[in-house]
Design an enzyme around this catalytic site. Structure first.
Site, mmCIF file in Angstrom:
data_model
loop_
_atom_site.group_PDB
_atom_site.id
_atom_site.type_symbol
_atom_site.label_atom_id
_atom_site.label_comp_id
_atom_site.label_asym_id
_atom_site.label_seq_id
_atom_site.Cartn_x
_atom_site.Cartn_y
_atom_site.Cartn_z
ATOM 1 C CD GLU A 1 -2.808 0.840 2.607
ATOM 2 O OE1 GLU A 1 -3.209 -0.290 2.971
ATOM 3 O OE2 GLU A 1 -3.047 1.876 3.247
ATOM 4 C CG ASP B 1 -1.621 4.582 2.886
ATOM 5 O OD1 ASP B 1 -2.223 3.989 2.000
ATOM 6 O OD2 ASP B 1 -1.438 4.126 4.029
ATOM 7 C CD GLU C 1 -4.918 7.632 5.906
ATOM 8 O OE1 GLU C 1 -6.004 7.044 5.954
ATOM 9 O OE2 GLU C 1 -4.086 7.595 6.823
#
Ligand code: NAG
Length: 284
Positions: free
Chosen positions: A93, A95, A97
């Site tokens: 993953e 990311d 955010e």
């Protein structure tokens, strides 16, 4: 056979940038909307639910750009997540955010890299602009040697391929692109001390100008790497992209002025010693 592949490739390339073709709404019912003939996608959040979308294709290495305008005003407690992820317990993953804040207070851009199901590689940044008043471009350059996180084409983080010293690198599992807007007021803003103000709902984030210059798989099977799209942005340069002198200057500037948290300097958290990639990477 070759002819069919070429045709499919052209169809996929020509469709770049249209949300109807590239993404599916996954949750939130009408809270997620594709507008303007596929040029704009909005996610919203109210007290009942957030919303989200996922790419139809899977990607394995490439350059992926998205323009995002984040929730404005009092966005405290909200999180807009935009990330790549494979599936399963040993998933990879990458990311971005965006942690909202009270009006006038800065968002935090939280980043992480998971390999084989393990993350714990957080770096957080303030931004040098207000991400709620205009669209800004958030990009990943993901090649065999490294992952570069960019904001408006300014590198903010590099995760190097250090498989040679035993650090896993996400280069085997194809990933989809996900995004969601959700309530995380138990941790997002000032460590969870500031709660979502539901009188300001619905909260809305907007997305446009998605572009992928990448190798990918359509639901019907693998396709070759694309090196073109309909915007003239793609040229395959991502494949061996690294930081040049200007890039190194900029990332130094970002990390000096805007970095809020870096796992690579969090000695308390890793009493047994910092993760191996932290010792080797010049840009942590
Ligand atoms: C919100 O604003 C406060 C005060 O400026 C700051 O300490 C905090 O890092 C900001 N961001 C988040 C997500 O809490």
């Amino acid at each position: 056979m070759l002819f069919v592949f070429v045709l499919l490739g052209i169809a996929a390339v020509a469709s770049a940038g249209n949300f109807y073709n590239d993404f599916d709404i996954t949750w939130g019912d009408r809270r997620a909307q594709i507008l303007n003939g596929g040029q704009l996608l909005t996610l919203s959040l109210d007290q009942q639910s957030g919303s989200g979308f996922v790419s139809k294709n899977e990607y394995l290495l490439g350059r992926i750009d998205m323009q995002i305008k984040l929730v404005g005003g009092n966005s405290a407690g909200t999180v807009t997540a935009y990330y790549l992820s494979s599936q399963g317990p040993t998933h990879d993953e990458i990311d971005f955010e965006f942690l909202g804040n009270l009006s006038g207070n800065p968002y935090i851009l939280h980043t992480n890299v998971f390999t084989q199901g393990k993350g714990n590689r957080e770096q957080q940044f303030y931004l040098w602009f207000d991400p709620t008043t205009a669209f800004h471009t958030y990009s990943l350059v993901w090649n065999a040697q490294r992952i570069i996180f960019l904001v408006d084409n300014i590198p903010i983080r590099v995760y190097n391929n250090l498989e040679s010293i035993g650090v896993p690198f996400p280069n085997k599992q194809p990933m989809k692109i996900y995004s969601s807007l959700w309530n995380a007021d138990d941790w997002a803003t000032m460590g969870g001390r500031v709660k979502t103000d539901w009188t300001k709902a619905p909260f809305t984030a907007s997305f446009r100008n998605f572009n992928a210059d990448t190798c990918f798989r359509s639901p019907s099977g693998p396709l070759p790497c694309s090196s073109g799209n309909n915007k003239g942005l793609a040229n395959g340069a991502w494949q061996d992209q690294s930081l040049d002198a200007a890039g190194r200057n900029r990332i130094r500037w970002v990390q000096k002025k805007f970095m809020v948290y870096n796992y690579c300097t969090d000695i308390k958290r890793f009493p047994q010693g910092l993760p191996p990639e932290c010792k080797r990477s010049r840009f942590l």
